[in-house]
Design a protein around this motif. Structure first.
Motif, short mmCIF file in Angstrom:
data_model
loop_
_atom_site.label_atom_id
_atom_site.label_comp_id
_atom_site.label_asym_id
_atom_site.label_seq_id
_atom_site.Cartn_x
_atom_site.Cartn_y
_atom_site.Cartn_z
N THR A 23 2.30 -20.43 -3.66
CA THR A 23 0.89 -20.56 -3.99
C THR A 23 0.13 -21.10 -2.78
O THR A 23 0.66 -21.88 -2.00
CB THR A 23 0.66 -21.51 -5.18
OG1 THR A 23 1.25 -22.78 -4.88
CG2 THR A 23 1.27 -20.94 -6.44
N ASN A 25 -4.06 -22.28 -1.41
CA ASN A 25 -5.42 -22.62 -1.80
C ASN A 25 -6.44 -21.89 -0.93
O ASN A 25 -6.40 -22.00 0.29
CB ASN A 25 -5.66 -24.13 -1.67
CG ASN A 25 -4.83 -24.93 -2.65
OD1 ASN A 25 -4.57 -24.47 -3.76
ND2 ASN A 25 -4.40 -26.11 -2.25
N PRO A 76 -5.36 -17.94 -11.08
CA PRO A 76 -4.81 -18.95 -11.98
C PRO A 76 -4.59 -18.46 -13.41
O PRO A 76 -3.74 -19.01 -14.12
CB PRO A 76 -5.87 -20.07 -11.93
CG PRO A 76 -6.46 -19.95 -10.57
CD PRO A 76 -6.51 -18.48 -10.30
N ASN A 77 -5.33 -17.44 -13.84
CA ASN A 77 -5.13 -16.90 -15.19
C ASN A 77 -3.99 -15.90 -15.27
O ASN A 77 -3.73 -15.32 -16.33
CB ASN A 77 -6.42 -16.27 -15.71
CG ASN A 77 -6.89 -15.09 -14.86
OD1 ASN A 77 -6.19 -14.64 -13.96
ND2 ASN A 77 -8.10 -14.59 -15.14
N VAL A 116 -6.58 -21.30 -6.56
CA VAL A 116 -5.16 -21.20 -6.24
C VAL A 116 -4.71 -19.76 -6.40
O VAL A 116 -4.82 -19.18 -7.49
CB VAL A 116 -4.33 -22.12 -7.16
CG1 VAL A 116 -2.84 -21.98 -6.85
CG2 VAL A 116 -4.76 -23.57 -6.99
N ARG A 118 -1.56 -17.09 -6.08
CA ARG A 118 -0.10 -17.00 -6.07
C ARG A 118 0.31 -15.63 -5.53
O ARG A 118 -0.13 -14.61 -6.04
CB ARG A 118 0.48 -17.22 -7.46
CG ARG A 118 2.02 -17.25 -7.48
CD ARG A 118 2.53 -17.56 -8.89
NE ARG A 118 3.97 -17.69 -8.93
CZ ARG A 118 4.63 -18.80 -8.63
NH1 ARG A 118 3.96 -19.88 -8.30
NH2 ARG A 118 5.95 -18.85 -8.70
#
Length: 304
Positions: A23, A25, A76-77, A116, A118
């Motif tokens: 991950t 940022n 993030p979802n 964030v 990934r």
């Protein structure tokens, strides 16, 4: 925007070529130099990078070969990060963020945020077949802003995508040579033998190594003989032994006098990214010994 390199891993091997992830940022900041407070929304989009028409999955390429690593970038979802164009993933939206007016006559007001991201290698897309090297994909993302005095009017996903605020970042991963034993040999059981000569048994070793990576396999009996000459021992106090010789499919002695670069009396091959089977033969010249149960353990060394 604060962007850079998302390095999934410097040690991609046959063990993690379809599961490695990391991950990172993605940070942004906005400045209000005016006298009026309001709301701002930030939308961030990313296409296929070096392969603009490939989104699910995306691909990293290596300069030294034609292999690819398939990966996904998710928000993030859990949804694929893409653009608002139909079928190309989902664009990130910050939602309405309050931004105050500047605090002094010559000053400014700042807000910041981050999302964030990934990056994950995707299984069942041929990643295990990648040869050693560093794989990259460079993206020119798009930043869309929408400002209003009311929060309900700041949906930056409405209307056309703003292409005037690009930002760049790179996703990379490095494949290194690696090997693992993927098919453990079954025990060789000669069963009942009495005063026999030239008895032969066999088993097989399964090895999976990085595609194109050279490797050698050495075998060592428990007496540490580097030429593959072992002794099966009985149960105490019986001191008899049954000598044996390890051999390869070519009929040559199979020992451990080798290195990763030199085959010596071992067995050598180049990895393919999938399991490769090697047959081991055991030759017993003679078994004129006391009745007993005789056995030995052979150690396998894979050098790469």
């Amino acid at each position: 925007m604060n962007t850079g390199v998302i390095n999934i891993s410097n040690t991609i091997t046959t063990a993690n070529a379809e599961s490695a992830s990391i991950t990172g940022n993605l940070e942004y900041s906005c400045t209000n130099t005016g006298d009026t407070a309001g709301y701002i929304s930030v939308c961030l989009a990313a296409d296929g990078g070096n392969t603009p028409n490939a989104m699910t999955p995306r691909y990293m390429n290596a300069a030294s070969n034609t292999n690819k690593l398939a990966f996904d970038m998710t928000l993030p979802n859990g949804k694929t990060w893409g653009t608002r164009t139909a079928g190309l993933g989902e664009e990130y939206s910050s939602g309405a963020i309050y931004i105050p007016a500047r605090s002094t006559e010559l000053g400014q007001s700042n807000i910041s945020g981050q999302v964030v991201i990934r990056a994950s290698l995707i299984p069942n897309n041929g990643n295990a077949l990648a040869t050693p090297g560093t794989y990259t994909n460079t993206f020119n993302g798009d930043l869309t802003l929408k400002v209003a005095e009311q929060s309900s009017l700041t949906d930056c996903l409405e209307g056309a995508q703003d292409k005037s605020n690009p930002f760049s970042f790179t996703v990379q991963a490095t494949v290194i040579p690696s090997c693992k034993i993927t098919a453990k040999p079954t025990d060789i059981n000669f069963k009942e033998i009495a005063n026999a000569t030239n008895i032969t048994g066999s088993t097989s070793i399964g090895v999976t190594c990085t595609n194109g990576a050279p490797y050698t396999i050495g075998l060592i009996p428990s007496n540490d003989d580097q030429e593959g000459k072992g002794d099966m021992t009985g149960t105490a106090p019986n001191s008899d032994v049954i000598p044996y010789q390890l051999q390869s499919a070519t009929g040559k002695a199979w020992g451990n006098a080798l290195t990763a670069e030199s085959v010596g009396d071992g067995v050598a091959n180049n990895g393919s990214g999938v399991n490769q089977s090697h047959t081991v033969y055991v030759i017993i010249p003679s078994a004129d010994v006391k009745p007993d149960r005789y056995s030995d353990i052979v150690t396998i060394n894979v050098n790469y």
